[in-house]
Design an enzyme around this catalytic site. Structure first.
Site, short mmCIF file in Angstrom:
data_model
loop_
_atom_site.label_atom_id
_atom_site.label_comp_id
_atom_site.label_asym_id
_atom_site.label_seq_id
_atom_site.Cartn_x
_atom_site.Cartn_y
_atom_site.Cartn_z
N ALA A 17 0.77 -1.43 -0.58
CA ALA A 17 0.30 -0.23 -0.07
C ALA A 17 0.97 1.18 -0.15
CB ALA A 17 -1.14 0.02 1.02
N GLN A 69 -5.82 -7.28 -6.09
CA GLN A 69 -5.50 -7.96 -4.40
C GLN A 69 -6.93 -6.79 -3.46
OE1 GLN A 69 -3.21 -6.58 -1.13
NE2 GLN A 69 -2.09 -9.43 -1.40
N CYS A 99 -2.51 -8.87 6.14
CA CYS A 99 -2.35 -7.72 6.26
C CYS A 99 -3.03 -7.32 8.54
CB CYS A 99 -3.85 -6.19 5.82
SG CYS A 99 -3.56 -4.15 6.55
N ASN A 199 7.95 -15.50 1.20
CA ASN A 199 8.42 -13.95 0.95
C ASN A 199 8.54 -13.89 2.46
OD1 ASN A 199 6.15 -11.39 2.30
ND2 ASN A 199 7.62 -10.89 0.43
N GLY A 200 9.55 -12.67 3.19
CA GLY A 200 10.02 -12.46 3.68
C GLY A 200 11.57 -11.88 4.09
N ASP A 201 12.31 -10.77 4.54
CA ASP A 201 13.38 -10.80 4.68
C ASP A 201 14.46 -10.64 3.38
OD1 ASP A 201 12.58 -9.60 6.99
OD2 ASP A 201 13.26 -11.40 8.08
N GLY A 223 9.33 -7.47 -1.17
CA GLY A 223 8.76 -5.50 -0.61
C GLY A 223 10.12 -5.15 -0.32
C1 LIG Z 1 4.07 0.21 3.20
C2 LIG Z 1 4.09 -1.33 3.20
C3 LIG Z 1 2.30 -1.98 2.52
C4 LIG Z 1 2.43 -2.93 2.57
N1 LIG Z 1 1.16 -2.84 2.07
C5 LIG Z 1 0.38 -5.13 1.67
C6 LIG Z 1 -0.66 -4.52 0.75
O1 LIG Z 1 -1.32 -3.73 0.35
N2 LIG Z 1 -0.88 -6.19 0.55
C7 LIG Z 1 -0.08 -7.14 1.33
O2 LIG Z 1 -0.31 -8.39 0.91
N3 LIG Z 1 1.08 -7.00 1.75
C8 LIG Z 1 1.63 -5.65 2.00
N4 LIG Z 1 2.24 -5.39 3.08
C9 LIG Z 1 3.40 -6.81 3.12
C10 LIG Z 1 4.21 -7.02 2.52
O3 LIG Z 1 3.35 -7.39 0.58
C11 LIG Z 1 5.64 -8.53 2.33
O4 LIG Z 1 5.13 -9.19 2.72
C12 LIG Z 1 6.15 -7.40 3.83
O5 LIG Z 1 6.79 -6.97 3.66
C13 LIG Z 1 7.56 -8.64 4.09
O6 LIG Z 1 8.43 -8.79 2.76
P1 LIG Z 1 9.87 -7.84 3.13
O7 LIG Z 1 10.44 -8.08 4.14
O8 LIG Z 1 10.17 -8.58 1.41
O9 LIG Z 1 9.33 -6.75 2.98
C14 LIG Z 1 3.17 -4.16 2.63
C15 LIG Z 1 4.33 -3.71 3.45
C16 LIG Z 1 4.86 -2.48 3.79
C17 LIG Z 1 6.28 -1.94 4.23
#
Ligand SMILES: Cc1cc2nc3c(=O)[nH]c(=O)nc-3n(C[C@H](O)[C@H](O)[C@H](O)COP(=O)(O)O)c2cc1C
Length: 334
Positions: A17, A69, A99, A199-201, A223
């Site tokens: 988002a 989504q 979320c 996904n994650g980190d 992300g």
């Molecule tokens: C600013 C921000 C907005 C996010 N918005 C969404 C969203 O709209 N839908 C969703 O499924 N996940 C959302 N996420 C979660 C990310 O898709 C992802 O699952 C999470 O950041 C972990 O991945 P990363 O470690 O690569 O950041 C958001 C994360 C961040 C940081």
């Protein structure tokens, strides 16, 4: 493949988002993101669709496969919402079950759905019946450490027609704290037959290979590390990117923002990307401040040009210091 939709590549920009809007998705797609997820869009909001909601679903055909989504908690509302947006031409509909924001999760949508796996089953049975395109889900591991139900949820998703499962390896309670649990992602991959996205980190190119090897996942969603670094989709780390590459991208992104949002709003929304693009550049402090407060695109471009010219001059005046500058400067022509 997501059911019958081919996906070329294994890296995907996470739905985020405020970040994964059309301009940024398009850029990331050009750099190698293999699927485009919109930021999450409220199913309730879609029933009273206003301009803002519609804008969140705008996409460029070049982004395909395009994933809309959606989040919501009411089965009927979700069905009605997806029926209304299918004609807009997405390739896939994804349901957000991750979320952790209070106003979403505590109202029973987003990660709130993880508290009610049978309802997840009903939602997916319903949506896969209602739609001709694939339906996918993005989950967390559970509500908290005492309710890690990811294997149940993953099986329920598969049994009720989900065509792909993306997994952020944390619970709702964890939000973004601690470390993502890649073991759990590996367990899900073992347990289901549909593609699993880990996904994650994932922060570096090396992490991409690590999570793939560790979990066996079919694709990797990135992300936070992709904000300000679309090069990650080329498996390139931020410190390997030259100033010339950064400034070229900044201009292109700015253009896309201005086109999509108009000059005033486009420039304001661009600021949060700018701080990420310029991080670590030498002598950027004062310029960064100006870049994120200026109010006209011409001003922004003039500031960037001046900064680049000064950077080139610094490199000529004291070439002996080039080696001690941050790595992205070393490749600059002097
Ligand atoms: C600013 C921000 C907005 C996010 N918005 C969404 C969203 O709209 N839908 C969703 O499924 N996940 C959302 N996420 C979660 C990310 O898709 C992802 O699952 C999470 O950041 C972990 O991945 P990363 O470690 O690569 O950041 C958001 C994360 C961040 C940081």
């Amino acid at each position: 493949m997501v059911r019958d939709i081919p996906v070329y590549g294994d890296l995907i920009l996470s739905p985020m988002a405020g970040f994964s809007d059309k301009p940024y998705r398009l850029l990331c797609h050009e750099y190698g993101s293999a699927m485009s997820y919109t930021e999450f869009v409220s199913a309730d909001g879609l029933l009273h669709a206003n301009d803002r909601t519609r804008k969140m679903l705008a996409f460029d055909p070049a982004e395909r496969p395009m994933v809309f989504q959606i989040f919501g908690r009411d089965e009927e509302v979700l069905e009605e919402a997806v029926r209304r947006i299918e004609p807009l031409g997405p390739d896939i509909i994804d349901i957000n079950m991750g979320c952790s924001a209070r106003k979403v999760a505590y109202r029973g949508s987003g990660a709130g759905l993880l508290k009610d796996p049978p309802k997840i089953g009903r939602i997916f049975a319903r949506l896969t019946r209602a739609l001709s395109i694939p339906v996918t889900g993005k989950i967390r591991l559970g509500w908290d450490d005492d309710s890690l139900n990811y294997l149940d949820v993953a099986k329920i998703l598969e049994d009720n027609g989900a065509s792909l499962i993306a997994v952020h390896g944390r619970t709702k309670e964890q939000a973004y704290k601690g470390q993502a649990n890649w073991d759990a992602i590996a367990e899900i991959k073992q347990a289901v037959g549909v593609p699993v996205i880990g996904n994650g980190d994932v922060r570096t190119a090396a992490d991409i290979e690590r999570i793939k090897q560790y979990t066996g996942c079919d694709g990797v969603m990135i992300g936070r590390a992709a904000i300000g670094n679309p090069w990650i989709f080329q498996r390139k780390d931020f410190d390997q990117v030259t100033l010339a590459e950064k400034s070229e991208l900044i201009y292109r992104h700015l253009d896309l923002m201005l086109d999509f949002y108009g000059e005033e709003r486009g420039l304001i929304l661009f600021r949060k990307h700018v701080v990420k693009y310029v991080r670590g550049l030498s002598h950027i402090g004062k310029v960064k401040q100006q870049l994120i407060t200026c109010t006209r695109p011409e001003e922004f471009v003039a500031l960037m040009n001046a900064y680049e010219a000064e950077a080139a001059e610094r490199a000529v005046v004291s070439p002996s210091t080039v080696g001690s500058l941050s790595p992205q400067w070393r490749d600059q022509p002097v």
